[in-house]
Design a protein around this motif. Structure first.
Motif, PDB file in Angstrom:
ATOM      1  N   UNK A  38       5.634   2.791   2.292  1.00  0.00           N
ATOM      2  CA  UNK A  38       7.075   2.634   2.090  1.00  0.00           C
ATOM      3  C   UNK A  38       7.862   3.202   3.269  1.00  0.00           C
ATOM      4  N   UNK A  39       7.445   4.361   3.762  1.00  0.00           N
ATOM      5  CA  UNK A  39       8.126   4.972   4.910  1.00  0.00           C
ATOM      6  C   UNK A  39       8.010   4.083   6.134  1.00  0.00           C
ATOM      7  N   UNK A  40       6.828   3.505   6.331  1.00  0.00           N
ATOM      8  CA  UNK A  40       6.610   2.659   7.516  1.00  0.00           C
ATOM      9  C   UNK A  40       7.488   1.409   7.488  1.00  0.00           C
ATOM     10  N   UNK A  41       7.894   0.995   6.308  1.00  0.00           N
ATOM     11  CA  UNK A  41       8.774  -0.166   6.192  1.00  0.00           C
ATOM     12  C   UNK A  41      10.212   0.178   6.546  1.00  0.00           C
ATOM     13  N   UNK A  67       0.229  -0.983  10.414  1.00  0.00           N
ATOM     14  CA  UNK A  67       0.253  -1.650  11.723  1.00  0.00           C
ATOM     15  C   UNK A  67       0.775  -3.079  11.608  1.00  0.00           C
ATOM     16  N   UNK A  68       0.400  -3.762  10.528  1.00  0.00           N
ATOM     17  CA  UNK A  68       0.882  -5.122  10.306  1.00  0.00           C
ATOM     18  C   UNK A  68       2.392  -5.118  10.055  1.00  0.00           C
ATOM     19  N   UNK A  69       2.861  -4.125   9.278  1.00  0.00           N
ATOM     20  CA  UNK A  69       4.292  -4.018   8.983  1.00  0.00           C
ATOM     21  C   UNK A  69       5.108  -3.798  10.248  1.00  0.00           C
ATOM     22  N   UNK A  70       4.608  -2.895  11.129  1.00  0.00           N
ATOM     23  CA  UNK A  70       5.335  -2.584  12.362  1.00  0.00           C
ATOM     24  C   UNK A  70       4.986  -3.534  13.497  1.00  0.00           C
ATOM     25  N   UNK A  71       3.990  -4.405  13.277  1.00  0.00           N
ATOM     26  CA  UNK A  71       3.554  -5.401  14.259  1.00  0.00           C
ATOM     27  C   UNK A  71       3.136  -4.760  15.588  1.00  0.00           C
ATOM     28  N   UNK A  72       2.428  -3.635  15.502  1.00  0.00           N
ATOM     29  CA  UNK A  72       1.862  -3.005  16.692  1.00  0.00           C
ATOM     30  C   UNK A  72       0.742  -2.068  16.262  1.00  0.00           C
ATOM     31  N   UNK A  73      -0.148  -1.756  17.196  1.00  0.00           N
ATOM     32  CA  UNK A  73      -1.237  -0.838  16.894  1.00  0.00           C
ATOM     33  C   UNK A  73      -0.734   0.589  17.104  1.00  0.00           C
TER      34      UNK A  73
END
Length: 233
Positions: A38-41, A67-73
Motif C-alpha cells: 500500500x505504501x509503495x502505491x 517493483x511492478x507498481x513503481x515500474x523499476x527495479x
C-alpha cells in the motif's frame, strides 16, 4: 529520497531514524507485506530494507509487486543473522540485491544504505565535519587534530564519528551502543565508558581542543563545542 523499512515491529525503525544523518532521506516503516504494498502505491520508493524473519510470507512476490507498481527495479537489502544468510540467499534467489548481516554498527549500516541509494558522492554523510580543533572525513574514515591525522581503533573511530554527528544532543547509552556495536548494552557493561575515557584522555576530546564530552545523569552523554578559552574539560 524514501527508504521503505519492512519489519514486524518498530525497534529498528526508531534506531535507524536516529542514526541516519540525511535530512533528505525519509525512513518509512511497514509492519506487514500488505502495508508495504500500500505504501509503495502512494510513495516513491528508492530503497527497500527487508527483515525476512516472517518465513510464511511470500517476500519474492511482495518485492516483485512493489517493483511492478513503481515500474523499476528498486534495490532490496535483506537484514540477516550470519547463520541465516545461506538459507536466505537460496530462498530469495536473485530478488535480493545485498545482505546486511546483523548485528552491525550504525556506520556499517549507513555505508550499505548510501551505496545502494547512489549517494556516495553527494551525501551529507560523506562530507567533512569540523568540530573544535578536530576535523573528520567520513568518506575516507580519517580523523585530524590541528591538521595532524589521529589514528585509533575501529570502534573508537565509529564512536567519535557518531558523537561528531550529534554535537549538542544528548544521546543515550543504548543508542550509542546500537550505533557502534549493533546491539544493546547491559547495565553492568563498562565497554562504552572505557571508550569514552579513551576519547577524553588519549584522543584529546577536551576543552583545550574546543570540546566538552560529559555524562548526563540517567540519559547518556552529550558532546558540545565550546570556546577554546574555556578551561573546564
Amino acid at each position: 529520497m524514501n527508504v521503505l523499512l519492512i519489519e514486524p515491529d518498530n525497534c529498528r525503525h526508531d534506531f535507524i531514524s536516529q542514526i541516519v544523518p540525511h535530512s533528505a532521506v525519509s525512513i518509512i516503516h511497514a509492519d506487514s507485506s500488505h502495508a508495504c504494498i500500500e505504501i509503495s502505491r502512494q510513495e516513491e520508493i528508492d530503497l527497500i530494507i527487508l527483515d525476512c524473519r516472517s518465513s510464511d510470507t511470500d517476500w519474492i512476490g511482495v518485492v516483485n509487486e512493489i517493483r511492478l507498481t513503481r515500474m523499476k527495479r528498486i534495490p532490496v537489502l535483506c537484514l540477516s543473522a550470519p547463520h541465516e544468510e545461506v538459507d536466505l540467499r537460496a530462498r530469495m534467489g536473485g530478488v535480493i540485491d545485498d545482505y546486511i548481516l546483523t548485528p552491525c554498527s550504525g556506520l556499517q549500516f549507513i555505508n550499505s544504505m548510501n551505496f545502494w541509494l547512489g549517494r556516495k558522492a553527494e551525501s551529507d554523510f560523506q562530507k567533512k565535519i569540523q568540530v573544535g580543533n578536530f576535523s573528520i572525513n567520513l568518506s575516507e574514515e580519517r580523523v585530524f587534530l590541528n591538521g595532524n591525522e589521529v589514528h585509533m581503533p575501529r570502534k573508537e573511530y565509529e564512536l567519535l564519528a557518531f558523537l561528531f554527528q550529534n554535537v549538542g544532543r544528548i544521546v543515550s547509552r543504548q543508542l550509542m551502543s546500537m550505533a557502534v556495536w549493533g546491539r544493546p548494552i547491559s547495565d553492568s557493561s563498562r565497554t562504552l565508558d572505557t571508550h569514552i575515557y579513551r576519547l577524553r584522555k588519549e584522543r584529546g576530546i577536551s576543552s583545550k581542543n574546543g570540546l566538552r564530552l560529559r555524562s548526563v545523569y540517567i540519559h547518556g552523554y552529550r558532546l558540545d563545542e565550546i570556546g577554546l578559552n574555556n578551561s573546564h574539560s
